[in-house]
Scaffold this active site. Structure first.
Site, mmCIF file in Angstrom:
data_model
loop_
_atom_site.group_PDB
_atom_site.id
_atom_site.type_symbol
_atom_site.label_atom_id
_atom_site.label_comp_id
_atom_site.label_asym_id
_atom_site.label_seq_id
_atom_site.Cartn_x
_atom_site.Cartn_y
_atom_site.Cartn_z
ATOM 1 N N LYS A 52 39.382 35.397 39.465
ATOM 2 C CA LYS A 52 40.637 36.045 39.056
ATOM 3 C C LYS A 52 41.580 36.179 40.248
ATOM 4 O O LYS A 52 42.784 35.920 40.130
ATOM 5 C CB LYS A 52 40.347 37.414 38.438
ATOM 6 N N SER A 68 38.755 41.963 39.431
ATOM 7 C CA SER A 68 37.615 42.753 38.976
ATOM 8 C C SER A 68 37.162 42.254 37.613
ATOM 9 O O SER A 68 37.974 41.770 36.819
ATOM 10 C CB SER A 68 38.014 44.231 38.893
ATOM 11 N N ASP A 69 35.871 42.373 37.363
ATOM 12 C CA ASP A 69 35.326 42.003 36.066
ATOM 13 C C ASP A 69 34.100 42.868 35.802
ATOM 14 O O ASP A 69 33.421 43.280 36.735
ATOM 15 C CB ASP A 69 34.939 40.524 36.017
ATOM 16 N N GLN A 70 33.847 43.142 34.533
ATOM 17 C CA GLN A 70 32.738 44.029 34.192
ATOM 18 C C GLN A 70 31.978 43.527 32.974
ATOM 19 O O GLN A 70 32.570 42.999 32.039
ATOM 20 C CB GLN A 70 33.265 45.434 33.891
ATOM 21 N N GLY A 105 32.141 43.664 39.047
ATOM 22 C CA GLY A 105 32.430 42.789 40.176
ATOM 23 C C GLY A 105 33.795 43.124 40.739
ATOM 24 O O GLY A 105 34.722 43.464 40.002
#
Length: 192
Positions: A52, A68-70, A105
């Protein structure tokens, strides 16, 4: 200080980042968020956070780009965004009385130097025992179809939790601020 760019269209992440009192802009990266075959959840969120940030590097030179990623993990199963009522209902009933791990993340990319810090912040919730009627009331009230695992912790989702544990409660909402501050300080950002 390089300007900050949040690589996200998430209102939740925007609200969290605003808490740091730093000026920033937002832009939504266009990446394929599909999981690779047999990719562990930890690797997935770190890769997507980094991708991203990288996706916006060319269009935003001279920025600190935050990605960010979840995902939510129940046993061995990765719970992504449900997108529909039925998927959300299924996710929540499966999580009833169980332990759910949220992996968030986080990446900070200096698009001027190419340096990229990447990490993952875990957070665990222990779910209450949920019956179908309670799950349906929650879904109708919150409509958490864009939230990993159908949990909207910044709203009524917290009522589904028995207890929580982890190093940074903001990671549960999707942007771990404590770790982000560490990364920004390493880039020379002056935090108020």
């Amino acid at each position: 200080m390089l300007p900050l760019l949040l690589a996200s269209s998430s209102v939740y992440r925007r609200q969290l980042l605003a808490r740091l009192g730093l000026p920033f802009v937002c832009s939504s990266p266009d990446i394929d968020e599909s999981r690779r075959p047999d990719e562990p959840a930890l690797d997935l969120v770190k890769r997507l956070a980094r991708e991203k940030a990288l996706a916006l590097a060319d269009s935003h030179p001279g920025h600190l780009i935050i990605g960010s990623d979840q995902v939510a993990v129940l046993g061995e199963q990765i719970l992504g965004k449900p997108h529909t009522f039925e998927n959300a209902r299924e996710q929540l009933l499966a999580a009833s009385g169980a332990r759910v791990s949220f992996l968030t993340g986080l990446a900070v990319l200096n698009s001027q130097t190419g340096a990229c810090q990447v990490d993952c912040v875990p957070f665990t919730v222990h779910m209450r025992t949920l019956d179908p009627a309670r799950v349906e009331r929650y879904l109708l009230a919150e409509q958490p179809y864009d939230c990993a695992g159908s949990f909207k912790a910044e709203g009524l989702g917290v009522s589904l939790f028995q207890s929580t544990e982890g190093p940074d409660a903001t990671s549960l909402v999707g942007l771990p601020l404590i770790r982000l501050v560490d990364m920004l300080l390493a880039e020379g950002v002056q935090i108020p």
